[in-house]
Design a protein around this motif. Structure first.
Motif, PDB file in Angstrom:
ATOM      1  N   TRP A 190       0.525 -25.310  58.112  1.00 20.62           N
ATOM      2  CA  TRP A 190      -0.571 -25.978  57.398  1.00 20.62           C
ATOM      3  C   TRP A 190      -0.192 -26.118  55.932  1.00 20.62           C
ATOM      4  O   TRP A 190       0.818 -25.580  55.485  1.00 20.62           O
ATOM      5  N   ASP A 217      -2.901 -11.823  49.964  1.00 21.91           N
ATOM      6  CA  ASP A 217      -2.247 -13.060  50.378  1.00 21.91           C
ATOM      7  C   ASP A 217      -3.151 -14.191  49.895  1.00 21.91           C
ATOM      8  O   ASP A 217      -4.242 -14.404  50.411  1.00 21.91           O
ATOM      9  N   SER A 230       2.780 -17.676  50.592  1.00 17.27           N
ATOM     10  CA  SER A 230       3.787 -18.375  51.374  1.00 17.27           C
ATOM     11  C   SER A 230       3.938 -19.720  50.672  1.00 17.27           C
ATOM     12  O   SER A 230       3.006 -20.540  50.680  1.00 17.27           O
ATOM     13  N   GLY A 277       7.501 -16.644  53.278  1.00 15.12           N
ATOM     14  CA  GLY A 277       6.290 -15.885  52.963  1.00 15.12           C
ATOM     15  C   GLY A 277       6.343 -14.500  53.592  1.00 15.12           C
ATOM     16  O   GLY A 277       5.966 -13.504  52.964  1.00 15.12           O
ATOM     17  N   VAL A 278       6.833 -14.443  54.820  1.00 12.38           N
ATOM     18  CA  VAL A 278       6.923 -13.157  55.518  1.00 12.38           C
ATOM     19  C   VAL A 278       7.858 -12.198  54.762  1.00 12.38           C
ATOM     20  O   VAL A 278       7.571 -11.001  54.647  1.00 12.38           O
ATOM     21  N   TYR A 294      -3.034 -12.508  58.475  1.00 14.96           N
ATOM     22  CA  TYR A 294      -2.024 -13.325  59.153  1.00 14.96           C
ATOM     23  C   TYR A 294      -1.307 -12.459  60.204  1.00 14.96           C
ATOM     24  O   TYR A 294      -0.875 -11.336  59.900  1.00 14.96           O
ATOM     25  N   THR A 298       5.701 -21.963  51.653  1.00 17.72           N
ATOM     26  CA  THR A 298       5.895 -22.940  52.733  1.00 17.72           C
ATOM     27  C   THR A 298       4.672 -23.842  52.881  1.00 17.72           C
ATOM     28  O   THR A 298       4.777 -24.948  53.402  1.00 17.72           O
ATOM     29  N   LYS A 299       3.513 -23.361  52.457  1.00 17.16           N
ATOM     30  CA  LYS A 299       2.259 -24.109  52.643  1.00 17.16           C
ATOM     31  C   LYS A 299       2.019 -25.030  51.445  1.00 17.16           C
ATOM     32  O   LYS A 299       2.852 -25.860  51.162  1.00 17.16           O
TER      33      LYS A 299
HETATM   34  C1  LIG Z   1      -1.763 -16.894  55.402  1.00 20.15           C
HETATM   35  C2  LIG Z   1      -0.283 -16.879  55.660  1.00 20.15           C
HETATM   36  N1  LIG Z   1       0.465 -16.014  54.968  1.00 20.15           N
HETATM   37  C3  LIG Z   1       1.791 -15.941  55.169  1.00 20.15           C
HETATM   38  C4  LIG Z   1       2.428 -16.749  56.095  1.00 20.15           C
HETATM   39  C5  LIG Z   1       3.902 -16.597  56.309  1.00 20.15           C
HETATM   40  O1  LIG Z   1       4.612 -17.525  55.579  1.00 20.15           O
HETATM   41  P1  LIG Z   1       6.031 -18.087  56.003  1.00 20.15           P
HETATM   42  O2  LIG Z   1       5.816 -18.940  57.205  1.00 20.15           O
HETATM   43  O3  LIG Z   1       6.464 -18.832  54.789  1.00 20.15           O
HETATM   44  O4  LIG Z   1       6.921 -16.919  56.299  1.00 20.15           O
HETATM   45  C6  LIG Z   1       1.690 -17.684  56.807  1.00 20.15           C
HETATM   46  C7  LIG Z   1       2.366 -18.577  57.768  1.00 20.15           C
HETATM   47  O5  LIG Z   1       1.765 -19.285  58.548  1.00 20.15           O
HETATM   48  C8  LIG Z   1       0.283 -17.729  56.603  1.00 20.15           C
HETATM   49  O6  LIG Z   1      -0.484 -18.584  57.304  1.00 20.15           O
END
Ligand SMILES: Cc1ncc(COP(=O)(O)O)c(C=O)c1O
Length: 381
Positions: free
Chosen positions: A327, A173, A195, A76-77, A101, A197-198
């Motif tokens: 999360w 986001d 992201s 996500g970053v 974030y 990942t969530k």
């Molecule tokens: C709202 C939000 N955006 C972006 C990210 C970043 O994502 P990633 O961990 O996949 O790099 C996070 C990670 O916790 C997040 O909570």
């Protein structure tokens, strides 16, 4: 009827193209870096640029968001950095919500300054805040709605309208809501970021990020920021993401149902003084949430009447929750913090306030509530 008509069908079948892959109900992983051009050029050359498996994930997510195109990233970053860098140049200015974030804040606050890029952080509660922050060199408004900690929201249609009159790009986001519960592009926002990942991944086994927007902009990001910085998603990650998307609608339905019961329980417990959940009518911005979201995800926070030390001890004693920073996965996660100085500025909560964040998973909700109930009861002793 075709399979682009609703989000469930997009998640389950869209872009799978069975005929192209021998009828396989699950498209294969193209786990290769190189595509040979010796006999024929199929339009692929090197996986850092593009790959058929990654493209399936991108097409599905673009369709879910109602965007023309999407680009997948390794996290996500990586997606956030690439999108922000794409729209800004030396000496530009951007406006960002202060509840963003923390790593996005760090990029904007203490990295972009080396290019002379300046930023104004605003709470984002009213459209006037954005209006007052606009400067002649403002190129971007960056939103996160709902955002972490107190799940603050911004009026997306109003911000988009303001930005359009000033020729400013808007970006959000959208990780918390997912494309199932909120489609910012339909409200006039230019770019939606996730992201993966969530919730999109949902199984706590992949890192990933996605940027969705107009085809020309995404093409530019793919060629410049993703191509030059090299943070494309790995094909195996993309394949797992496609797997995860198939169950996104049922998972989000269950997260929402469990979260609704959890939030209602928390509001009634004597050890809890405040619950922050956009799906609760007591949330100060409940009406904005209802206006622009079609559902509510499973992450919330609440303030307890206890010291941070008591809270921490209580959390470690819970049986049904794992403790961790992420999360949006299948598993319920819980973590506690004491509000520090920077968080105090944008949440309005006093420094030291003990606050708990819970990501309500897919476990049995009665068991989750019972476990937290006995933990919170102990804080009252
Ligand atoms: C709202 C939000 N955006 C972006 C990210 C970043 O994502 P990633 O961990 O996949 O790099 C996070 C990670 O916790 C997040 O909570």
């Amino acid at each position: 009827m075709n399979r682009t008509e609703n989000q469930e069908d997009i998640c389950t079948h869209y872009a799978d193209e069975y005929d192209k892959y021998l009828g396989a109900i699950v498209p294969p992983i193209f786990q290769n870096t190189l595509f040979t051009h010796k006999t024929e050029n199929h339009g692929y050359s090197y996986t850092r640029a593009n790959n058929p498996t990654i493209e399936i994930a991108e097409r599905k997510i673009a369709a879910l968001e109602g965007g023309e195109s999407a680009a997948c990233f390794s996290s996500g970053v990586a997606a956030i950095s690439a999108a922000i860098l794409h729209w800004l140049a030396k000496d530009d200015h951007l406006i960002c919500v202060s509840s963003v974030y923390p790593r996005t804040r760090a990029l904007i606050h203490s990295y972009l300054d080396k290019f002379g890029i300046t930023a104004t952080f605003v709470p984002g509660h009213s459209i006037e805040e954005f209006e007052h922050a606009i400067q002649p060199n403002t190129k971007l408004i960056y939103l996160e709605s709902p955002s972490s900690i107190i799940f603050a929201m911004q009026d997306l249609a109003a911000v988009a309208e303001l930005a359009q009159t000033h020729g400013i790009v808007t970006m959000i986001d959208n990780t918390w809501a997912t494309p199932l519960f909120q489609n910012p592009l339909h409200l006039g926002i230019d770019v939606a970021i996730h992201s993966a990942t969530k919730y999109l991944g949902g199984h706590s086994d992949i890192l990933g990020g996605v940027v969705v927007g107009r085809a020309d902009a995404i093409k530019g990001i793919v060629e410049r920021e993703r191509g030059l910085l090299g943070a494309i998603m790995d094909p195996h990650q993309a394949w797992l993401l496609i797997r995860s998307l198939r169950t996104l609608p049922v998972r989000m339905k269950q997260h929402q149902e469990n979260a609704r019961k959890m939030a209602a329980f928390l509001e009634t417990h004597a050890a809890v003084s405040q619950v922050f959940y956009p799906g609760l009518p007591s949330h100060p911005q409940y009406e904005i949430g209802r206006k622009q979201m079609s559902g509510f995800a499973g992450v919330m926070s609440f303030i307890v009447k206890a010291s941070y030390e008591q809270l921490d001890k209580m959390l470690h004693g819970l049986m049904m929750y794992e403790m961790g920073a992420s999360w949006g996965g299948f598993e319920s996660l819980i973590s506690g913090i004491a509000i520090d100085e920077p968080l105090s500025v944008y949440t309005g909560l006093p420094v030291g306030t003990p606050i708990i964040r819970v990501s309500v998973g897919l476990e049995n909700i009665d068991s989750l509530i019972a476990d937290l109930h006995q933990g919170l009861d102990r804080l009252l002793l």
